[in-house]
Write a protein that holds these residues in place. Sequence first.
Motif, PDB file in Angstrom:
ATOM      1  N   ILE A   1      46.722  -6.809 -79.707  1.00 32.92           N
ATOM      2  CA  ILE A   1      46.962  -5.786 -79.140  1.00 32.92           C
ATOM      3  C   ILE A   1      47.618  -4.868 -77.662  1.00 32.92           C
ATOM      4  O   ILE A   1      46.569  -5.157 -77.512  1.00 32.92           O
ATOM      5  CB  ILE A   1      46.301  -4.542 -79.617  1.00 32.92           C
ATOM      6  N   LEU A   2      48.460  -5.777 -77.790  1.00 35.56           N
ATOM      7  CA  LEU A   2      48.992  -5.618 -76.281  1.00 35.56           C
ATOM      8  C   LEU A   2      48.764  -3.423 -75.355  1.00 35.56           C
ATOM      9  O   LEU A   2      49.950  -3.045 -76.661  1.00 35.56           O
ATOM     10  CB  LEU A   2      49.898  -5.908 -76.078  1.00 35.56           C
ATOM     11  N   ARG A   3      48.600  -3.688 -74.209  1.00 38.65           N
ATOM     12  CA  ARG A   3      49.044  -2.130 -73.825  1.00 38.65           C
ATOM     13  C   ARG A   3      49.322  -2.369 -72.409  1.00 38.65           C
ATOM     14  O   ARG A   3      48.122  -3.081 -72.189  1.00 38.65           O
ATOM     15  CB  ARG A   3      48.026  -0.855 -73.855  1.00 38.65           C
ATOM     16  N   GLY A   4      50.073  -2.099 -72.194  1.00 39.46           N
ATOM     17  CA  GLY A   4      51.350  -3.031 -70.906  1.00 39.46           C
ATOM     18  C   GLY A   4      51.704  -1.444 -70.090  1.00 39.46           C
ATOM     19  O   GLY A   4      51.707  -0.599 -70.795  1.00 39.46           O
ATOM     20  N   GLY A   5      51.795  -2.128 -68.846  1.00 40.84           N
ATOM     21  CA  GLY A   5      51.758  -0.094 -68.090  1.00 40.84           C
ATOM     22  C   GLY A   5      53.447  -0.072 -68.284  1.00 40.84           C
ATOM     23  O   GLY A   5      53.816  -0.126 -68.457  1.00 40.84           O
ATOM     24  N   SER A   6      53.103   1.388 -67.624  1.00 41.44           N
ATOM     25  CA  SER A   6      54.473   2.307 -67.925  1.00 41.44           C
ATOM     26  C   SER A   6      55.326   1.746 -66.994  1.00 41.44           C
ATOM     27  O   SER A   6      56.888   1.836 -67.621  1.00 41.44           O
ATOM     28  CB  SER A   6      54.565   3.492 -68.154  1.00 41.44           C
ATOM     29  N   GLU A   7      55.124   1.076 -65.830  1.00 41.82           N
ATOM     30  CA  GLU A   7      55.975   0.456 -65.123  1.00 41.82           C
ATOM     31  C   GLU A   7      57.182  -0.693 -65.943  1.00 41.82           C
ATOM     32  O   GLU A   7      58.324  -1.089 -65.163  1.00 41.82           O
ATOM     33  CB  GLU A   7      55.705   0.092 -63.746  1.00 41.82           C
ATOM     34  N   SER A   8      55.964  -1.446 -66.778  1.00 39.56           N
ATOM     35  CA  SER A   8      56.758  -2.568 -67.288  1.00 39.56           C
ATOM     36  C   SER A   8      56.895  -2.028 -68.753  1.00 39.56           C
ATOM     37  O   SER A   8      57.369  -3.480 -69.481  1.00 39.56           O
ATOM     38  CB  SER A   8      56.249  -3.744 -67.064  1.00 39.56           C
ATOM     39  N   TYR A   9      56.707  -1.424 -69.335  1.00 38.87           N
ATOM     40  CA  TYR A   9      57.657  -1.048 -70.161  1.00 38.87           C
ATOM     41  C   TYR A   9      58.668  -2.007 -71.501  1.00 38.87           C
ATOM     42  O   TYR A   9      58.389  -2.480 -72.005  1.00 38.87           O
ATOM     43  CB  TYR A   9      57.780   0.450 -70.471  1.00 38.87           C
ATOM     44  N   HIS A  10      60.015  -1.684 -70.417  1.00 37.13           N
ATOM     45  CA  HIS A  10      61.036  -2.167 -71.491  1.00 37.13           C
ATOM     46  C   HIS A  10      60.913  -3.825 -71.323  1.00 37.13           C
ATOM     47  O   HIS A  10      61.585  -4.232 -71.837  1.00 37.13           O
ATOM     48  CB  HIS A  10      62.258  -1.567 -70.441  1.00 37.13           C
ATOM     49  N   SER A  11      60.012  -4.192 -69.538  1.00 36.56           N
ATOM     50  CA  SER A  11      60.171  -5.850 -70.045  1.00 36.56           C
ATOM     51  C   SER A  11      59.523  -6.698 -70.866  1.00 36.56           C
ATOM     52  O   SER A  11      59.637  -7.348 -71.327  1.00 36.56           O
ATOM     53  CB  SER A  11      59.890  -6.966 -68.344  1.00 36.56           C
ATOM     54  N   SER A  12      57.892  -5.874 -71.089  1.00 33.94           N
ATOM     55  CA  SER A  12      56.659  -6.048 -71.765  1.00 33.94           C
ATOM     56  C   SER A  12      58.028  -6.004 -73.559  1.00 33.94           C
ATOM     57  O   SER A  12      57.162  -7.348 -74.318  1.00 33.94           O
ATOM     58  CB  SER A  12      56.082  -5.536 -71.554  1.00 33.94           C
ATOM     59  N   ARG A  13      58.673  -5.233 -74.242  1.00 33.69           N
ATOM     60  CA  ARG A  13      58.553  -5.314 -75.244  1.00 33.69           C
ATOM     61  C   ARG A  13      60.113  -6.311 -75.187  1.00 33.69           C
ATOM     62  O   ARG A  13      59.622  -6.900 -76.053  1.00 33.69           O
ATOM     63  CB  ARG A  13      59.535  -3.660 -75.164  1.00 33.69           C
ATOM     64  N   ALA A  14      61.291  -6.651 -74.480  1.00 35.61           N
ATOM     65  CA  ALA A  14      62.116  -7.384 -74.602  1.00 35.61           C
ATOM     66  C   ALA A  14      61.083  -8.312 -74.893  1.00 35.61           C
ATOM     67  O   ALA A  14      61.473  -9.557 -75.381  1.00 35.61           O
ATOM     68  CB  ALA A  14      62.634  -7.731 -73.521  1.00 35.61           C
ATOM     69  N   ILE A  15      60.121  -8.771 -74.117  1.00 30.87           N
ATOM     70  CA  ILE A  15      59.181 -10.213 -74.160  1.00 30.87           C
ATOM     71  C   ILE A  15      58.935 -10.208 -75.968  1.00 30.87           C
ATOM     72  O   ILE A  15      58.435 -11.065 -76.201  1.00 30.87           O
ATOM     73  CB  ILE A  15      58.555 -10.572 -73.337  1.00 30.87           C
ATOM     74  N   TRP A  16      58.180  -8.721 -75.964  1.00 29.60           N
ATOM     75  CA  TRP A  16      56.907  -9.144 -77.202  1.00 29.60           C
ATOM     76  C   TRP A  16      58.252  -9.129 -77.561  1.00 29.60           C
ATOM     77  O   TRP A  16      57.675  -9.811 -79.229  1.00 29.60           O
ATOM     78  CB  TRP A  16      56.489  -7.403 -77.073  1.00 29.60           C
ATOM     79  N   ASP A  17      59.166  -9.006 -77.684  1.00 28.43           N
ATOM     80  CA  ASP A  17      60.590  -9.250 -79.589  1.00 28.43           C
ATOM     81  C   ASP A  17      60.668 -10.871 -79.468  1.00 28.43           C
ATOM     82  O   ASP A  17      60.510 -10.696 -81.029  1.00 28.43           O
ATOM     83  CB  ASP A  17      62.001  -8.612 -78.776  1.00 28.43           C
ATOM     84  N   CYS A  18      60.145 -11.605 -78.461  1.00 26.88           N
ATOM     85  CA  CYS A  18      60.410 -12.871 -79.006  1.00 26.88           C
ATOM     86  C   CYS A  18      58.992 -13.615 -79.915  1.00 26.88           C
ATOM     87  O   CYS A  18      59.757 -14.522 -80.236  1.00 26.88           O
ATOM     88  CB  CYS A  18      60.800 -13.394 -77.800  1.00 26.88           C
ATOM     89  N   LEU A  19      58.039 -12.854 -79.079  1.00 29.82           N
ATOM     90  CA  LEU A  19      57.122 -13.589 -79.697  1.00 29.82           C
ATOM     91  C   LEU A  19      57.209 -13.096 -81.247  1.00 29.82           C
ATOM     92  O   LEU A  19      56.564 -13.467 -81.926  1.00 29.82           O
ATOM     93  CB  LEU A  19      55.808 -13.112 -79.063  1.00 29.82           C
ATOM     94  N   GLN A  20      57.360 -11.641 -81.572  1.00 28.12           N
ATOM     95  CA  GLN A  20      57.328 -11.207 -82.995  1.00 28.12           C
ATOM     96  C   GLN A  20      58.417 -12.419 -83.794  1.00 28.12           C
ATOM     97  O   GLN A  20      58.851 -13.020 -84.701  1.00 28.12           O
ATOM     98  CB  GLN A  20      58.336  -9.834 -82.953  1.00 28.12           C
ATOM     99  N   ALA A  21      59.744 -12.355 -82.613  1.00 32.06           N
ATOM    100  CA  ALA A  21      60.769 -13.790 -83.784  1.00 32.06           C
ATOM    101  C   ALA A  21      59.617 -14.843 -83.672  1.00 32.06           C
ATOM    102  O   ALA A  21      59.914 -15.922 -85.095  1.00 32.06           O
ATOM    103  CB  ALA A  21      61.801 -13.904 -82.515  1.00 32.06           C
ATOM    104  N   GLY A  22      59.311 -15.265 -82.809  1.00 30.76           N
ATOM    105  CA  GLY A  22      58.020 -16.838 -83.009  1.00 30.76           C
ATOM    106  C   GLY A  22      57.962 -16.734 -84.347  1.00 30.76           C
ATOM    107  O   GLY A  22      57.545 -17.507 -84.942  1.00 30.76           O
ATOM    108  N   LEU A  23      56.777 -15.359 -84.428  1.00 34.93           N
ATOM    109  CA  LEU A  23      55.116 -15.239 -85.742  1.00 34.93           C
ATOM    110  C   LEU A  23      56.499 -15.484 -86.962  1.00 34.93           C
ATOM    111  O   LEU A  23      56.127 -16.112 -87.679  1.00 34.93           O
ATOM    112  CB  LEU A  23      54.970 -14.328 -85.301  1.00 34.93           C
ATOM    113  N   GLU A  24      57.378 -14.345 -86.839  1.00 36.27           N
ATOM    114  CA  GLU A  24      58.695 -14.567 -88.660  1.00 36.27           C
ATOM    115  C   GLU A  24      58.591 -16.223 -88.881  1.00 36.27           C
ATOM    116  O   GLU A  24      58.885 -16.488 -89.302  1.00 36.27           O
ATOM    117  CB  GLU A  24      59.391 -13.538 -88.088  1.00 36.27           C
ATOM    118  N   GLU A  25      59.308 -16.705 -87.344  1.00 39.63           N
ATOM    119  CA  GLU A  25      60.205 -17.763 -87.783  1.00 39.63           C
ATOM    120  C   GLU A  25      58.964 -19.167 -88.203  1.00 39.63           C
ATOM    121  O   GLU A  25      59.333 -20.081 -89.547  1.00 39.63           O
ATOM    122  CB  GLU A  25      60.996 -18.331 -86.671  1.00 39.63           C
ATOM    123  N   ALA A  26      57.406 -19.008 -87.935  1.00 42.72           N
ATOM    124  CA  ALA A  26      56.485 -19.320 -88.587  1.00 42.72           C
ATOM    125  C   ALA A  26      56.277 -19.538 -89.942  1.00 42.72           C
ATOM    126  O   ALA A  26      55.342 -19.963 -90.037  1.00 42.72           O
ATOM    127  CB  ALA A  26      55.797 -20.049 -87.674  1.00 42.72           C
TER     128      ALA A  26
END
Length: 442
Positions: free
Chosen positions: A169-194
């Motif tokens: 369960i990841l809780r990043g800082g507000s200052e990196s909110y959009h960046s962290s979510r864009a990276i998280w989207d890629c992790l989610q894509a990896g989980l789904e593909e596997a």
Amino acid sequence: MIWPWYDGSEQVNPAIAASPLRDDDIDALMTGIGRAARTAATALGRAGRAEKDAALHAAARSLRNSVPAIRAANEMDMSAGRARQLTPALLDRLMLDEKRIEAMAKGLEDIAALPDPVGRILAEWTRPNGLRIARKSTPLGVIGIIYESRPNVTADAGALCLKSGNAAILRGGSESYHSSRAIWDCLQAGLEEAGLPREAIQMVPTTDRAAVGKLLAMTDYVDVIVPRGGRSLIERVQADARVPVFAHLEGLVHMYLDRAADPAMATELVVNAKMRRPGICGALETLLVHRDCLTTILPGILEKLLAAGCEIRGDDTVRALDNRVVPATELDWRTEYLDAILSVKAVADLDEATDFIEAHGSHHTESIVTDDQVAADAFLDRVDSAIVMHNASTQFADGGEFGMGAEIGISTGRMHARGPVGLEQLTSFKYVIRGSGQARPS
């Protein structure tokens, strides 16, 4: 409760995510995340290495294919950071360019290449009665990671938890909110593909600080909390957590220049330790200098640091060497600058240096520069920090540089995990006992 703006995978409306929520809404949101994480942890704990590694490789491909989207998200955070007048060092921590995104992707592949830390036989023995006992590594379960500023932590933390069989369960800082979510989207894509559950890596979809308080108290769903950030964050986590914590206190990092230090080596290591990336936790914050080096080595070091744009704060002895050095206060000896600022103090000998580190340090990383092996061994033995070094830059205080693939943080505590928190530190163990009908005598 159904959340139309959050289903564990879809994008969050930033306006909603950034707004305060009612307490009952926070409770329902975090309970849902926790319940899903616990279910995913069970599935992930049963997954084999092939599935976990496939998810990591797929996530790495997604990162490389998503460079424009990640950079666009990062620019939103950078623009907001500039508007908030974040320091250059903090903006550097926040910034993602193609090189750093590629480093994240490569980091995922490096983690995939490491041995599976789950299922290892750590020790085994046979008792006189014939019982065979083995200690076997297991995942911790569900790990909550709370972090600030550096969006690459999203990739490192998610990947390390995945490889070690833990739901995150990841809780990043507000200052990196959009960046962290864009990276998280890629992790989610990896989980789904596997074919692994997307809920194995979740991100708290709100910047409301009340969500952190709820996460710290979720003993039914979360097994350990890993905070990564400044003193205020760590102190809050340690004060409020009902879940065990791997503490990462601030990096009050020291380097001691011994009387037998090589001048060229000392100059290179000090400048690198301070100025390579001033905003990371392994950056040098206080330089201790043997009095015999004050007129031979230190002036050249000060010149290079000042020329590189580093502010020097020194005691009276150091200030007498260069009028550009500003007076250091007692607070400076206890400050993690995370910026191009260095405090410098003269000491009489190794004893004074190690006593000073014990009194003012945070038990993170310390280094000695010397050609005297006896002095080096004494320093390494006496200094009780998570990482101690001889003739090396403190910027090597990093799990990746240790060959761990990556790290979630540097633990400065003494229980379970200490130093870089990598794959091995994210596992526990159980005892497996095999018998042949033994019954314990009355």
